[in-house]
Design a protein around this motif. Structure first.
Motif, PDB file in Angstrom:
ATOM      1  N   SER A 158       4.725  27.515  15.149  1.00 33.69           N
ATOM      2  CA  SER A 158       4.790  26.264  14.394  1.00 33.69           C
ATOM      3  C   SER A 158       6.207  25.953  13.900  1.00 33.69           C
ATOM      4  CB  SER A 158       3.848  26.356  13.190  1.00 33.69           C
ATOM      5  OG  SER A 158       3.876  25.181  12.441  1.00 33.69           O
TER       6      SER A 158
ATOM      7  N   ALA B  77      13.341  23.121   6.023  1.00 31.11           N
ATOM      8  CA  ALA B  77      12.298  22.273   5.439  1.00 31.11           C
ATOM      9  C   ALA B  77      12.657  21.826   4.029  1.00 31.11           C
ATOM     10  CB  ALA B  77      10.970  23.018   5.433  1.00 31.11           C
ATOM     11  N   ASP B  78      13.175  22.743   3.224  1.00 33.20           N
ATOM     12  CA  ASP B  78      13.383  22.430   1.811  1.00 33.20           C
ATOM     13  C   ASP B  78      14.794  21.922   1.520  1.00 33.20           C
ATOM     14  OD1 ASP B  78      10.797  23.255   1.386  1.00 33.20           O
ATOM     15  OD2 ASP B  78      11.352  25.272   0.752  1.00 33.20           O
ATOM     16  N   ASP B  79      15.816  22.564   2.064  1.00 31.42           N
ATOM     17  CA  ASP B  79      17.185  22.157   1.745  1.00 31.42           C
ATOM     18  C   ASP B  79      17.616  20.956   2.576  1.00 31.42           C
ATOM     19  OD1 ASP B  79      18.316  24.441  -0.147  1.00 31.42           O
ATOM     20  OD2 ASP B  79      17.074  25.376   1.373  1.00 31.42           O
TER      21      ASP B  79
ATOM     22  N   PHE C 288      -4.657  25.285  11.964  1.00 31.14           N
ATOM     23  CA  PHE C 288      -3.357  25.740  12.451  1.00 31.14           C
ATOM     24  C   PHE C 288      -2.334  25.863  11.321  1.00 31.14           C
ATOM     25  CE2 PHE C 288       0.870  24.896  14.218  1.00 31.14           C
ATOM     26  CZ  PHE C 288       0.954  25.913  15.154  1.00 31.14           C
TER      27      PHE C 288
ATOM     28  N   TYR D 193      12.804  27.820   5.524  1.00 30.37           N
ATOM     29  CA  TYR D 193      12.844  27.207   4.200  1.00 30.37           C
ATOM     30  C   TYR D 193      14.111  26.386   4.009  1.00 30.37           C
ATOM     31  CZ  TYR D 193       8.954  30.364   3.571  1.00 30.37           C
ATOM     32  OH  TYR D 193       7.772  31.024   3.733  1.00 30.37           O
TER      33      TYR D 193
ATOM     34  N   LEU E 185      13.986  18.565   6.696  1.00 32.92           N
ATOM     35  CA  LEU E 185      13.536  18.246   8.054  1.00 32.92           C
ATOM     36  C   LEU E 185      12.022  18.423   8.163  1.00 32.92           C
ATOM     37  CD1 LEU E 185      16.391  20.018  10.052  1.00 32.92           C
ATOM     38  CD2 LEU E 185      16.038  17.553   9.765  1.00 32.92           C
ATOM     39  N   ARG E 186      11.417  17.546   8.942  1.00 34.95           N
ATOM     40  CA  ARG E 186       9.968  17.624   9.086  1.00 34.95           C
ATOM     41  C   ARG E 186       9.521  18.346  10.352  1.00 34.95           C
ATOM     42  NH1 ARG E 186       7.639  11.734   7.094  1.00 34.95           N
ATOM     43  NH2 ARG E 186       8.079  12.065   4.881  1.00 34.95           N
ATOM     44  N   GLY E 187      10.458  18.595  11.244  1.00 32.33           N
ATOM     45  CA  GLY E 187      10.074  19.254  12.494  1.00 32.33           C
ATOM     46  C   GLY E 187       9.580  20.674  12.267  1.00 32.33           C
TER      47      GLY E 187
ATOM     48  N   HIS F 290       4.592  18.119   4.013  1.00 34.22           N
ATOM     49  CA  HIS F 290       5.917  17.522   3.836  1.00 34.22           C
ATOM     50  C   HIS F 290       6.092  16.811   2.500  1.00 34.22           C
ATOM     51  CE1 HIS F 290       5.940  17.383   8.462  1.00 34.22           C
ATOM     52  NE2 HIS F 290       6.774  18.319   8.078  1.00 34.22           N
TER      53      HIS F 290
ATOM     54  N   LEU G  84      13.197  19.865  16.249  1.00 29.72           N
ATOM     55  CA  LEU G  84      12.505  18.764  16.930  1.00 29.72           C
ATOM     56  C   LEU G  84      13.306  17.465  16.814  1.00 29.72           C
ATOM     57  CD1 LEU G  84       9.842  17.772  18.287  1.00 29.72           C
ATOM     58  CD2 LEU G  84       8.932  17.381  15.991  1.00 29.72           C
ATOM     59  N   GLU G  85      13.855  17.237  15.640  1.00 34.82           N
ATOM     60  CA  GLU G  85      14.630  16.021  15.404  1.00 34.82           C
ATOM     61  C   GLU G  85      15.861  15.955  16.305  1.00 34.82           C
ATOM     62  OE1 GLU G  85      13.410  18.044  13.063  1.00 34.82           O
ATOM     63  OE2 GLU G  85      12.592  16.887  11.381  1.00 34.82           O
TER      64      GLU G  85
ATOM     65  N   PHE H  45       2.840  20.519  17.488  1.00 37.49           N
ATOM     66  CA  PHE H  45       3.713  19.990  18.534  1.00 37.49           C
ATOM     67  C   PHE H  45       5.195  20.219  18.285  1.00 37.49           C
ATOM     68  CE2 PHE H  45       1.722  18.042  22.176  1.00 37.49           C
ATOM     69  CZ  PHE H  45       0.399  18.327  21.878  1.00 37.49           C
TER      70      PHE H  45
ATOM     71  N   TYR I  21       0.180  18.881  14.547  1.00 37.93           N
ATOM     72  CA  TYR I  21       0.977  19.793  13.722  1.00 37.93           C
ATOM     73  C   TYR I  21       1.689  20.839  14.577  1.00 37.93           C
ATOM     74  CZ  TYR I  21       2.212  22.286   9.436  1.00 37.93           C
ATOM     75  OH  TYR I  21       2.896  22.868   8.399  1.00 37.93           O
TER      76      TYR I  21
ATOM     77  N   ARG J  92       7.950  23.734  10.708  1.00 35.64           N
ATOM     78  CA  ARG J  92       6.932  23.728   9.658  1.00 35.64           C
ATOM     79  C   ARG J  92       6.166  25.042   9.667  1.00 35.64           C
ATOM     80  NH1 ARG J  92       4.253  18.913  13.161  1.00 35.64           N
ATOM     81  NH2 ARG J  92       6.291  18.069  12.682  1.00 35.64           N
ATOM     82  N   LEU J  93       5.630  25.368   8.521  1.00 35.89           N
ATOM     83  CA  LEU J  93       4.928  26.648   8.383  1.00 35.89           C
ATOM     84  C   LEU J  93       3.562  26.612   9.078  1.00 35.89           C
ATOM     85  CD1 LEU J  93       4.991  29.456   6.876  1.00 35.89           C
ATOM     86  CD2 LEU J  93       3.553  28.358   5.167  1.00 35.89           C
TER      87      LEU J  93
ATOM     88  N   GLY K 265       8.772  13.820  15.153  1.00 34.94           N
ATOM     89  CA  GLY K 265       9.111  14.578  13.946  1.00 34.94           C
ATOM     90  C   GLY K 265       9.206  13.750  12.685  1.00 34.94           C
TER      91      GLY K 265
ATOM     92  N   VAL L 223      24.431  25.247   2.694  1.00 36.71           N
ATOM     93  CA  VAL L 223      23.161  25.614   2.065  1.00 36.71           C
ATOM     94  C   VAL L 223      23.436  26.749   1.092  1.00 36.71           C
ATOM     95  CG1 VAL L 223      20.860  26.546   2.457  1.00 36.71           C
ATOM     96  CG2 VAL L 223      21.818  24.891   4.072  1.00 36.71           C
TER      97      VAL L 223
ATOM     98  N   PHE M 271       3.076  15.021   7.186  1.00 36.37           N
ATOM     99  CA  PHE M 271       1.897  15.836   6.913  1.00 36.37           C
ATOM    100  C   PHE M 271       1.919  16.190   5.430  1.00 36.37           C
ATOM    101  CE2 PHE M 271       2.482  16.557  11.476  1.00 36.37           C
ATOM    102  CZ  PHE M 271       1.186  16.411  11.940  1.00 36.37           C
TER     103      PHE M 271
END
Ligand code: FES
Ligand code: FES
Lengths: 749, 165
Positions: free
Chosen positions: B44, B25-27, A352, B22, B30-32, A225, B72-73, B110, B108, B34-35, A218, B12, A222
């Motif tokens: 996803s 990802a935004d606040d 994807f 959102y 986190l990268r896990g 991000h 994911l993290e 995963f 992506y 995702r859209l 993680g 939040v 990408f």
């Protein structure tokens, strides 16, 4: 059409084009420093700080840098698309340099410092970028050894190197010490001696891919991000689904009343290019939904129901691509002739993740983060859209999800740049699923008409193929809508755009061979076209390999044996044998049983893109009542010359087998006379997890042959093998794909 | 509003109707999650909510409440707290197996695949292949890594079964 446009839109044509610097070369300045050395994914601060400003491929320093800490950075122009480039190219360089893989990293691809090696297309990275990188690495090693020889007072021949440590006479010195803060300052020469195969340590090895741990835990970045300070989130607002390429949808009216309730939401417009922006992503999403736009979008598409008849009867520009011997006479004289028409659908890249890009301008300098396949071509495109000098635009590659060709990445990047200028702020523009599918550049639909004959000896005597399809788009949607630019079509040129000798018979010895391309105008009611993985290869093989099977059947020859007799060379033969062995292929001694509710069959086919050779055997089951086709097991053998990393090639083969199964069974872009209606994973179904076949991937060992691209060839082989297996199971020949349940039920009724 | 994510409480400031994705990802940056589609069709964006896989792209914040969100993290921590044998890498066994099988291509998808596999193995540490196929059917991979994902989940299951003895 300018050369840049040609290169860009005709991405897959680039294989044979050498590395031509297409931008004025600026002398290298500044030392390559630690910025690139601290790991594969170190983003250079600002505009590539510490890295060479622009790469002159004639300079050794443009290819690689050795750092004081005894590590190396290579500057490669090929992007990581999930195919393992970033590992395999490093294997090649590390081997010649006598460095360990852990000491190597690849600089991020960025117009500010990367080499212009053209687009990452046609699976050409290893084939075209590998050899010059290898030569540069060998030259760098030679230069370092010369320095070591002087320093140690020993002849070069008496020195040994391991992990960048040069040893001789009981003493040692590292590459890092030899180069210090300096650079090579050498012109690239082709007079270097490369290591013999026996000295390879990494090339040919199953080295683990370097990008995978971060992709699994993680931390991988990408493009989706990327965040920059002060950034607004943006969504494009377009009709849901493209209409005819070249017909720009016009904004009739915009009602933004509902946006007043959404914090910070704004509508921005340039001609017919509409975006909404907001500080929060969710607000941009809501604003895009709340905006009421009336579009003028004329119904100019042929519609999917009429598609193939329209292609077949359209006015065309014809060109004879291959004319060897006299195919027409051979077919007229032959006893055993098979013929048929085969139709292929439009298919989407269907990446994807919907495309995304971040654009910002600082003091007149633009920086666009995106996942284009060609940062240099896109830089010129963005500069022309923004009407600024090319030197004012920097394009930085950040990986997205697998693109499989020219997907929405460039369109999103241009849209982000436009939105950022309109907003006067940095913008992150994220396509939605409907944007990505509905406005994708589709792999063009195709009609193939073919005749094939053989003598009693089971040798192909005549082959004639006529293909109808249109070309590829040139203007991205964002620029058309914003500038009202007239759309043009890439309809001429060599390579995948035309019916070509590779998949249309190229694997067989054919004394009388005629290929004719009938180019339909893509501006007369069709969708945006572009290169989709294995461009047109699947369409050609669906026709060609099915007729090869039919001919074998007519001659009462086993289909593997028939191909064995006709393959053009021993490498094709070896690939065929490899897959026959793996699948335990045995000629049938009795007619297949075709009773009962569930029919089973197997099929074989060959396929290529331009260079590598693939052979596939597919085993299928067909449910007579539901029409459902299940692919149970696919065996694929591929000869791609020396496989730099067989594990990566196997992964590619396996992925292609799954994609080809999806394309043969599920995928078809639907559209009416107004617009595309395939907008999500329900209206554009793809192969899902439960139905995926088992895949056996075989890399044919060819340690002494040059490496060839390995990312496309299995698609045509697997697709056609499934079609042949379907016939084997049912006794019914399919003349159009995908083999959806509905279509299969109709065919079996 | 408060969100419990990967064992930590976060404040939040957002519309309760906003989808969880959102916020993550935004606040939270986190990268896990995702859209991919925003339509609950691809997996996803998947996260675990009290151990159950949910689609963050369509789940409003208001529906989460005080429940525990794992991304994911947070999978390594989840495994560490499971009482099962630790992995060599410190990752969750499915993550370790994805690396061992060299499963991802672009990678992506995963995030969701790992989340769903972790959910499955928590409920059934020794699933049949058929069960894995069925469990993951809501998750797409356009790069076609399904065979390696399947092999990896089976590998992780063996590792977990071995560790749980
Ligand atoms: S992004 Fe949530 S399911 Fe696709
Ligand atoms: S690895 Fe690319 S979508 Fe799954």
């Amino acid at each position: 059409m300018s050369r840049r446009h040609f290169l860009k839109a005709g991405g897959a044509l680039l294989v044979a084009i050498p590395l031509v610097p297409l931008v004025p070369l600026i002398p290298l300045t500044g030392a390559a420093g630690a910025a690139g050395a601290a790991g594969a994914e170190t983003p250079a601060a600002g505009a590539g700080a510490g890295l060479p400003k622009r790469a002159d491929p004639k300079s050794l320093d443009a290819w690689l840098a050795i750092h004081e800490d005894n590590t190396a950075t290579v500057f490669i122009g090929k992007v990581e698309l999930g195919q393992g480039n970033s590992t395999t190219l490093l294997q090649i360089a590390a081997d010649e340099l006598d460095l360990d893989l852990a000491q190597m990293s690849a600089a991020r691809i960025d117009t500010a410092h990367s080499q212009n090696q053209g687009a990452t297309v046609s699976s050409s990275s290893i084939q075209t970028a590998g050899p010059p990188l290898r030569a540069a690495a060998a030259q760098a090693r030679e230069a370092l050894l010369q320095r070591a020889s002087v320093q140690l007072g020993l002849p070069v021949a008496s020195l040994t190197v391991e992990g960048g440590i040069v040893r001789g006479g009981g003493r040692q010195v590292s590459y890092g010490q030899l180069i210090g803060k300096g650079r090579f300052e050498l012109a690239v020469t082709d007079k270097v001696s490369l290591k013999p195969a026996s000295a390879r340590r990494l090339v040919g090895q199953r080295v683990a891919r370097r990008d995978i741990p971060a992709k699994v835990n993680g931390t991988y970045e990408f493009v989706q991000h990327v965040r920059v300070p002060g950034m607004l989130h943006a969504r494009v607002v377009r009709p849901r689904g493209q209409g005819a390429y070249g017909t720009i949808p016009r904004v009739v009216s915009v009602d933004a009343t509902a946006l007043a309730a959404i914090p910070g939401a704004r509508v921005l417009r340039q001609r017919d290019f509409l975006v909404v922006v907001a500080p929060r992503q969710w607000d941009a999403v809501r604003a895009a939904d709340a905006l009421k736009v009336q579009w003028d979008m004329p119904a100019r598409l042929v519609g999917d129901g009429q598609l193939h008849q329209r292609l077949r009867s359209a006015p065309t520009t014809d060109r004879v691509m291959v004319n060897e011997g006299d195919a027409v006479a051979a077919l007229a004289a032959a006893e055993t002739v098979v013929a048929g028409r085969f139709d292929g659908p439009y298919q989407a890249h269907g990446s994807f993740a919907p495309s995304c890009a971040v654009a910002q301008v600082d003091d007149g300098q633009w920086l666009v983060h995106c996942s284009t396949q060609d940062v240099f071509a896109l830089r010129e495109r963005i500069a022309s859209v923004l009407e600024v000098d090319t030197a004012r635009v920097q394009v930085r590659y950040v990986e997205g999800s697998g693109c499989f060709g020219h997907n929405g990445a460039d369109d999103a990047a241009i849209a982000a740049a436009l939105a950022s200028r309109l907003a006067g702020a940095p913008v992150r523009l994220q396509f939605t699923r409907a944007d990505e599918l509905g406005w994708d550049n589709m792999g063009p639909a195709h009609v193939g008409e073919m005749r094939l004959c053989a003598g009693r000896d089971g040798r192909i005597a005549g082959y004639e193929y006529h293909g109808w399809h249109h070309g590829w788009m040139i203007e991205e949607t964002a620029e058309q809508m914003a500038l009202g630019r007239e759309a043009r079509e890439l309809a001429v040129g060599p390579g995948s755009l035309y019916v070509n000798r590779f998949d249309a018979g190229g694997m067989y010895r054919i004394p009388n061979w005629r290929l004719v391309n009938h180019a339909v105008s893509g501006l007369s009611g069709y969708l945006k076209g572009a290169n989709l993985r294995a461009p047109m290869d699947l369409q050609y093989s669906f026709a060609s390999e099915q007729l090869v099977d039919e001919l074998a059947l007519k001659l009462d020859i086993d289909p593997v044996e028939f191909r064995r007799r006709n393959v053009v060379n021993a490498r094709w033969g070896g690939t065929l044998e490899a897959v026959a062995r793996s699948s335990g292929w045995q000629p049938r001694t009795a007619a297949p049983v075709r009773t009962g509710p569930r029919l089973a069959g197997r099929g074989v086919a060959l396929g290529t893109h331009r260079a590598s050779m693939a052979a596939a055997v597919a085993e299928v089951a067909v449910d007579r009542a539901s029409g459902e086709v299940r692919v149970l097991h696919v065996h694929v053998a591929m000869d791609c010359g020396l496989a730099i990393n067989p594990a990566v090639v196997e992964s590619q083969i396996s992925g292609m087998a799954i994609q080809a199964t999806s394309r043969m069974l599920c995928e078809e872009v639907r559209f009416d006379e107004r617009q595309v209606t395939s907008l999500d994973w329900v209206s554009y179904p793809v192969l899902r997890f439960a139905a995926h076949p088992k895949v056996t991937a075989i890399v044919v060992p060819q340690p002494d042959e040059p490496s060839l691209g390995a990312g496309e060839e299995a698609i045509p082989a697997v697709g056609a093998a499934i079609a042949n297996a379907f016939f084997d199971a049912t006794g019914v020949r399919m003349h159009v794909y995908p083999l959806t349940p509905e279509r299969v039920r109709r065919a079996l009724a | 509003m408060k969100l419990n994510v990967n064992g930590r409480a976060h404040d939040v400031d957002a519309d309760p109707a906003m989808p969880l994705l959102y916020a993550l990802a935004d606040d939270l940056g986190l990268r896990g999650p995702r859209l991919g589609c925003g339509l609950a069709q691809c997996g996803s964006c998947s996260v675990l909510v009290d151990g159950r896989e949910m689609r963050a792209c369509v789940t409003p914040l208001s529906a989460i409440g005080h429940r525990e969100v794992t991304t994911l993290e947070g999978l390594p921590g989840l495994h560490a707290r499971s009482g099962r044998a630790p992995t060599v890498s410190g990752l969750h066994p499915v993550q370790e197996a994805f690396i061992a099988e060299q499963a991802p291509q672009c990678g992506y998808c995963f995030n969701g695949i790992a989340i769903k596999a972790a959910e499955l193995l928590a409920a059934d540490p020794s699933p049949t292949e058929a069960r894995v196929r069925a469990a993951l059917d809501g998750h797409l991979c356009r790069c076609g890594t399904y065979p390696r994902i399947l092999a990896a989940v089976m590998r992780a299951s063996t590792a977990m079964a071995g560790g749980a003895r």
